[in-house]
Design an enzyme around this catalytic site. Structure first.
Site, PDB file in Angstrom:
ATOM      1  N   TYR A 178       1.011  -1.070   0.027  1.00 24.88           N
ATOM      2  CA  TYR A 178       0.014  -0.160   0.050  1.00 24.88           C
ATOM      3  C   TYR A 178       0.680   1.208  -0.115  1.00 24.88           C
ATOM      4  CZ  TYR A 178      -3.666  -3.358   0.969  1.00 24.88           C
ATOM      5  OH  TYR A 178      -4.504  -4.428   0.827  1.00 24.88           O
ATOM      6  N   ASN A 202     -12.687   4.180  -1.771  1.00 25.01           N
ATOM      7  CA  ASN A 202     -11.924   2.934  -1.973  1.00 25.01           C
ATOM      8  C   ASN A 202     -12.714   2.047  -0.628  1.00 25.01           C
ATOM      9  OD1 ASN A 202     -10.325   0.725  -1.469  1.00 25.01           O
ATOM     10  ND2 ASN A 202      -8.500   2.308  -1.187  1.00 25.01           N
ATOM     11  N   HIS A 210     -15.138  -6.515  -1.538  1.00 27.07           N
ATOM     12  CA  HIS A 210     -15.273  -8.037  -2.040  1.00 27.07           C
ATOM     13  C   HIS A 210     -16.228  -8.681  -1.191  1.00 27.07           C
ATOM     14  CE1 HIS A 210     -11.169  -6.739  -3.450  1.00 27.07           C
ATOM     15  NE2 HIS A 210     -10.849  -6.601  -2.192  1.00 27.07           N
ATOM     16  N   ASP A 241     -25.578  -1.918  -2.711  1.00 22.30           N
ATOM     17  CA  ASP A 241     -27.038  -1.266  -2.781  1.00 22.30           C
ATOM     18  C   ASP A 241     -26.991   0.318  -2.379  1.00 22.30           C
ATOM     19  OD1 ASP A 241     -27.804  -3.880  -3.273  1.00 22.30           O
ATOM     20  OD2 ASP A 241     -28.595  -4.299  -1.387  1.00 22.30           O
ATOM     21  N   HIS A 281      -8.557   1.351  -5.959  1.00 19.64           N
ATOM     22  CA  HIS A 281      -7.833   0.351  -5.314  1.00 19.64           C
ATOM     23  C   HIS A 281      -6.353   0.864  -5.333  1.00 19.64           C
ATOM     24  CE1 HIS A 281     -11.398  -2.172  -4.527  1.00 19.64           C
ATOM     25  NE2 HIS A 281     -11.549  -1.761  -5.905  1.00 19.64           N
ATOM     26  N   ILE A 282      -5.645   1.054  -4.246  1.00 16.66           N
ATOM     27  CA  ILE A 282      -4.362   1.512  -4.292  1.00 16.66           C
ATOM     28  C   ILE A 282      -3.642   0.482  -4.999  1.00 16.66           C
ATOM     29  CG2 ILE A 282      -2.305   1.849  -2.543  1.00 16.66           C
ATOM     30  CD1 ILE A 282      -4.463   3.185  -0.615  1.00 16.66           C
ATOM     31  N   SER A 283      -3.655  -1.022  -4.363  1.00 21.40           N
ATOM     32  CA  SER A 283      -2.911  -1.868  -5.026  1.00 21.40           C
ATOM     33  C   SER A 283      -3.693  -2.591  -6.166  1.00 21.40           C
ATOM     34  CB  SER A 283      -2.833  -3.063  -4.118  1.00 21.40           C
ATOM     35  OG  SER A 283      -4.455  -3.756  -3.712  1.00 21.40           O
ATOM     36  N   ARG A 322      -9.783 -11.289  -4.304  1.00 21.15           N
ATOM     37  CA  ARG A 322      -9.855  -9.619  -4.392  1.00 21.15           C
ATOM     38  C   ARG A 322     -10.276  -9.390  -5.660  1.00 21.15           C
ATOM     39  NH1 ARG A 322      -7.030  -7.682   0.367  1.00 21.15           N
ATOM     40  NH2 ARG A 322      -5.783  -9.247   1.304  1.00 21.15           N
TER      41      ARG A 322
HETATM   42  C1  DHK Z   1      -7.374  -2.019   0.267  1.00 20.73           C
HETATM   43  C2  DHK Z   1      -7.742  -3.203   0.961  1.00 20.73           C
HETATM   44  O1  DHK Z   1      -7.694  -2.831   2.386  1.00 20.73           O
HETATM   45  C3  DHK Z   1      -8.109  -4.439   0.282  1.00 20.73           C
HETATM   46  O2  DHK Z   1      -8.903  -5.217   1.264  1.00 20.73           O
HETATM   47  C4  DHK Z   1      -8.422  -4.600  -1.013  1.00 20.73           C
HETATM   48  C5  DHK Z   1      -7.697  -2.275  -1.067  1.00 20.73           C
HETATM   49  C6  DHK Z   1      -7.449  -3.605  -1.847  1.00 20.73           C
HETATM   50  C7  DHK Z   1      -6.639  -1.344  -1.832  1.00 20.73           C
HETATM   51  O3  DHK Z   1      -5.966  -1.640  -2.952  1.00 20.73           O
HETATM   52  O4  DHK Z   1      -6.606  -0.041  -2.000  1.00 20.73           O
HETATM   53  O5  DHK Z   1      -8.502  -5.889  -1.619  1.00 20.73           O
END
Ligand code: DHK
Length: 148
Positions: free
Chosen positions: A24, A75, A81, A88, A101-103, A112
């Site tokens: 992250y 985010n 997931h 909703d 999503h950061i990653s 994921r």
């Molecule tokens: C951040 C999370 O905390 C994960 O649960 C997700 C997401 C990915 C991110 O990449 O910002 O799977």
């Protein structure tokens, strides 16, 4: 027309910078908020930036956005997931939704790779680090411009 964008962050993002920095990154949520404020100002937008570890609180904020926001950048973190309830709530929001999503969730564990939220998002940004938030706000600005 409102130029307010809610930037909503889900669980564990309060630990940004401390939690799994190899995934992250080193920046904190405060850094992300500062980045979002900068980009928003450049585009004549106002942001309302929030984080919660509680699903119900995120849902309440999405409901609030129905009255107060032109767009949502979200985010949902782990709730991406799992949460039909957040999906909703977002489905009841009229403006554009950009999911961040950061990653790169597609390069990680199989669980994921599916996000409920993506089914109502106008766009999804993954794997661009915290810069994804800046890209999301740029996209929101374009979409609101096109609508005006
Ligand atoms: C951040 C999370 O905390 C994960 O649960 C997700 C997401 C990915 C991110 O990449 O910002 O799977």
């Amino acid at each position: 027309m409102s130029r307010t964008v809610f930037v909503l962050n889900g669980p564990n993002l309060d630990l940004l910078g401390k939690r799994q920095p190899e995934i992250y990154g080193q920046e904190t949520l405060a850094d992300v908020k500062a980045l979002c404020s900068r980009v928003a100002t450049e585009h004549g937008l106002t942001i309302d930036f929030r984080q919660s570890n509680r699903e119900y609180e995120l849902i309440d904020w999405i409901h609030e956005a129905r009255e107060r926001a032109a767009a949502i950048v979200v985010n949902p973190a782990g709730y991406s997931h799992t949460s039909v309830a957040i999906l909703d709530a977002l489905a009841a929001f009229d403006g554009p939704i950009i999911e961040v999503h950061i990653s790169n969730i597609h390069k990680r564990e199989a669980f994921r790779r599916h996000s409920y939220v993506s089914t109502v998002a106008a766009g999804v940004i993954a794997g661009c680090g915290t810069q994804g938030y800046a890209l999301a706000l740029q996209r929101v600005a374009s979409l609101l411009e096109a609508k005006a």
